[in-house]
Design an enzyme around this catalytic site. Sequence first.
Site, PDB file in Angstrom:
ATOM      1  N   SER A 216       0.862  -1.185   0.000  1.00 36.68           N
ATOM      2  CA  SER A 216       0.000   0.000   0.000  1.00 36.68           C
ATOM      3  C   SER A 216       0.897   1.232   0.000  1.00 36.68           C
ATOM      4  O   SER A 216       1.721   1.406   0.892  1.00 36.68           O
ATOM      5  CB  SER A 216      -0.886  -0.036   1.253  1.00 36.68           C
ATOM      6  OG  SER A 216      -1.632   1.150   1.370  1.00 36.68           O
TER       7      SER A 216
ATOM      8  N   LYS B 130      -1.280  -0.897  -4.261  1.00 41.71           N
ATOM      9  CA  LYS B 130      -2.476  -0.108  -3.912  1.00 41.71           C
ATOM     10  C   LYS B 130      -2.046   1.336  -3.733  1.00 41.71           C
ATOM     11  O   LYS B 130      -1.093   1.619  -3.014  1.00 41.71           O
ATOM     12  CB  LYS B 130      -3.077  -0.680  -2.626  1.00 41.71           C
ATOM     13  CG  LYS B 130      -4.052   0.223  -1.902  1.00 41.71           C
ATOM     14  CD  LYS B 130      -4.820  -0.556  -0.851  1.00 41.71           C
ATOM     15  CE  LYS B 130      -4.836   0.132   0.500  1.00 41.71           C
ATOM     16  NZ  LYS B 130      -5.612  -0.607   1.504  1.00 41.71           N
ATOM     17  N   LEU B 131      -2.738   2.236  -4.426  1.00 45.49           N
ATOM     18  CA  LEU B 131      -2.442   3.662  -4.285  1.00 45.49           C
ATOM     19  C   LEU B 131      -3.490   4.312  -3.394  1.00 45.49           C
ATOM     20  O   LEU B 131      -4.688   4.106  -3.582  1.00 45.49           O
ATOM     21  CB  LEU B 131      -2.473   4.361  -5.651  1.00 45.49           C
ATOM     22  CG  LEU B 131      -1.541   3.828  -6.731  1.00 45.49           C
ATOM     23  CD1 LEU B 131      -1.652   4.711  -7.982  1.00 45.49           C
ATOM     24  CD2 LEU B 131      -0.098   3.765  -6.248  1.00 45.49           C
ATOM     25  N   LYS B 132      -3.036   5.119  -2.454  1.00 40.56           N
ATOM     26  CA  LYS B 132      -3.958   5.914  -1.656  1.00 40.56           C
ATOM     27  C   LYS B 132      -4.375   7.109  -2.509  1.00 40.56           C
ATOM     28  O   LYS B 132      -3.513   7.745  -3.149  1.00 40.56           O
ATOM     29  CB  LYS B 132      -3.258   6.404  -0.386  1.00 40.56           C
ATOM     30  CG  LYS B 132      -2.978   5.282   0.604  1.00 40.56           C
ATOM     31  CD  LYS B 132      -4.271   4.764   1.200  1.00 40.56           C
ATOM     32  CE  LYS B 132      -4.008   3.778   2.327  1.00 40.56           C
ATOM     33  NZ  LYS B 132      -5.254   3.255   2.895  1.00 40.56           N
TER      34      LYS B 132
ATOM     35  N   ASP C 252      -7.361   3.190  -2.899  1.00 42.32           N
ATOM     36  CA  ASP C 252      -8.064   3.268  -1.610  1.00 42.32           C
ATOM     37  C   ASP C 252      -8.266   4.732  -1.231  1.00 42.32           C
ATOM     38  O   ASP C 252      -7.304   5.487  -1.078  1.00 42.32           O
ATOM     39  CB  ASP C 252      -7.218   2.563  -0.531  1.00 42.32           C
ATOM     40  CG  ASP C 252      -7.927   2.496   0.822  1.00 42.32           C
ATOM     41  OD1 ASP C 252      -9.071   2.958   0.926  1.00 42.32           O
ATOM     42  OD2 ASP C 252      -7.308   1.964   1.773  1.00 42.32           O
TER      43      ASP C 252
ATOM     44  N   ASN D  75     -10.145   5.788   1.530  1.00 39.56           N
ATOM     45  CA  ASN D  75     -10.361   6.005   2.972  1.00 39.56           C
ATOM     46  C   ASN D  75     -11.467   7.030   3.249  1.00 39.56           C
ATOM     47  O   ASN D  75     -11.269   7.976   4.011  1.00 39.56           O
ATOM     48  CB  ASN D  75      -9.055   6.431   3.671  1.00 39.56           C
ATOM     49  CG  ASN D  75      -8.078   5.285   3.816  1.00 39.56           C
ATOM     50  OD1 ASN D  75      -7.063   5.244   3.124  1.00 39.56           O
ATOM     51  ND2 ASN D  75      -8.379   4.340   4.677  1.00 39.56           N
TER      52      ASN D  75
ATOM     53  N   GLU E  39     -11.373   0.963  -3.219  1.00 41.92           N
ATOM     54  CA  GLU E  39     -11.650   0.673  -1.808  1.00 41.92           C
ATOM     55  C   GLU E  39     -12.237   1.895  -1.091  1.00 41.92           C
ATOM     56  O   GLU E  39     -11.680   2.993  -1.169  1.00 41.92           O
ATOM     57  CB  GLU E  39     -10.322   0.248  -1.163  1.00 41.92           C
ATOM     58  CG  GLU E  39     -10.406  -0.191   0.276  1.00 41.92           C
ATOM     59  CD  GLU E  39      -9.036  -0.661   0.794  1.00 41.92           C
ATOM     60  OE1 GLU E  39      -8.125  -0.923  -0.031  1.00 41.92           O
ATOM     61  OE2 GLU E  39      -8.874  -0.751   2.020  1.00 41.92           O
TER      62      GLU E  39
ATOM     63  N   ASP F 299     -13.900  -1.419   3.272  1.00 48.11           N
ATOM     64  CA  ASP F 299     -12.956  -1.597   4.374  1.00 48.11           C
ATOM     65  C   ASP F 299     -13.627  -1.051   5.643  1.00 48.11           C
ATOM     66  O   ASP F 299     -14.252  -1.798   6.407  1.00 48.11           O
ATOM     67  CB  ASP F 299     -11.648  -0.859   4.014  1.00 48.11           C
ATOM     68  CG  ASP F 299     -10.633  -0.767   5.150  1.00 48.11           C
ATOM     69  OD1 ASP F 299     -10.935  -1.203   6.266  1.00 48.11           O
ATOM     70  OD2 ASP F 299      -9.525  -0.234   4.931  1.00 48.11           O
TER      71      ASP F 299
ATOM     72  N   LYS G  74     -10.042  -6.835   7.844  1.00 46.59           N
ATOM     73  CA  LYS G  74      -9.053  -6.532   8.880  1.00 46.59           C
ATOM     74  C   LYS G  74      -9.578  -7.167  10.161  1.00 46.59           C
ATOM     75  O   LYS G  74     -10.654  -6.767  10.640  1.00 46.59           O
ATOM     76  CB  LYS G  74      -8.906  -5.022   9.067  1.00 46.59           C
ATOM     77  CG  LYS G  74      -8.152  -4.336   7.940  1.00 46.59           C
ATOM     78  CD  LYS G  74      -8.049  -2.852   8.173  1.00 46.59           C
ATOM     79  CE  LYS G  74      -7.339  -2.195   6.984  1.00 46.59           C
ATOM     80  NZ  LYS G  74      -7.605  -0.753   6.931  1.00 46.59           N
TER      81      LYS G  74
ATOM     82  N   GLY H 130      -4.303  -4.211   6.208  1.00 47.32           N
ATOM     83  CA  GLY H 130      -3.189  -4.017   7.144  1.00 47.32           C
ATOM     84  C   GLY H 130      -3.359  -2.736   7.926  1.00 47.32           C
ATOM     85  O   GLY H 130      -4.013  -1.784   7.468  1.00 47.32           O
TER      86      GLY H 130
END
Length: 367
Positions: free
Chosen positions: A135, A161-163, A189, A191, A214, A239, A263, A291
């Site tokens: 990530s 995975k790119l934020k 992702d 968030n 995500e 998530d 998770k 994670g």
Amino acid sequence: MKVEAVELWVLRLPLVTPFRTSQHSDDERVALLVCAHTTEGAGWADCAVGPGPFYEPEFLSGARAVIAEYLVPMLTAAPAVTAARVQAVLAPIKGHQMAKAALETAVLDAELRARHMSFATYLGAVRDRVPVGVSVGIPGSLAELIGQVEGYLEQGYRRVKLKIEPGWDTEPIAAVRDRFGPGLALQADANTAYTLASASRLRDLDQFGLLLLEQPFAADDLLGHAELARLISTPVCLDESITSPRAAAAALRLGACSVINIKPARVGGYLAARAVHDLCAAHGVPVWCGGMLETGVGRAANLALAALENFTLPGDISATARYYAQDITPPFVLEDGHIAVPAGPGTGVEVLPDVLDRLTTHHEILH
Ligand code: SMG
Ligand code: MG
């Protein structure tokens, strides 16, 4: 088995690379480590809370308080405890999944060590090594991002995975696709950084062939995610929304996602994580292991979980060197894009006492 005491440590582990999400930036992991002392021996867990309530409502000081004031007194008062009973013993306390998960995991570790059984065997693992991903946090520039991804691919990571966040989405994804080609297993992702009002912008991401997108929306926005899933072709993965097996069932019923990031701490422990895995398997929905910048103690248990059959996508379980120059367990290493699943009793890893001593900022013993 009876729980006689629980030992807590707060420790600070500098990260080798600062990690920025749409919500928060960390340059160290402040870890909360717990050890359950039982009549059959000791067991360890890494409580996966963050330093502040930025990823989820739970955070380190809150977890410490609820563990000390409520959860441990309830556990030590219980005449007989097994890991399978921990959630029932702690049920009068609402929420605090990560704190409860840590205690359940420590009890499970003690129980399995006493039985000479590994987490992997107990959970039903079908592999002895798992393919893993990495990530990548939001960096200072596109050039920095490309350099980081290049380095990880050279090391052998199986997916990236790119934020992302508004203003850092199409451009970095396009740049990575362009540089590394269509064969790269790539996902993003957010968030929770978007709302349904950004649906057309998120539909633009369909052109990049992402494995999944995500958690674009708020944790409680299952209906928004369901609507988005109808509007875009990229699979929606949840998530933050998946806080229990029941939440997973609701998300699947509503069509809010077609992939789930599991998770264990967020769903209340490894037993609940296995229940989410089984539910998804029954629905033909793939899962992968998320994670929380875990220490080796948490990473070991996550590797065992990721070895279950329906974990068909690489997880956010990178090698120790991606996170820490010095971990509190011997390091996990990447071999051909995989990490070996520990086979020893319990989590199969031992805490290095001198490193624990050196990194500890707070220690207490609770009864
Ligand atoms: O442990 O490799 C890791 C981090 C993976 O991106 C990661 N986790 O939303 O999935 C997520 C984030 C949450 C962690 S914020 C510290
Ligand atoms: Mg996430």
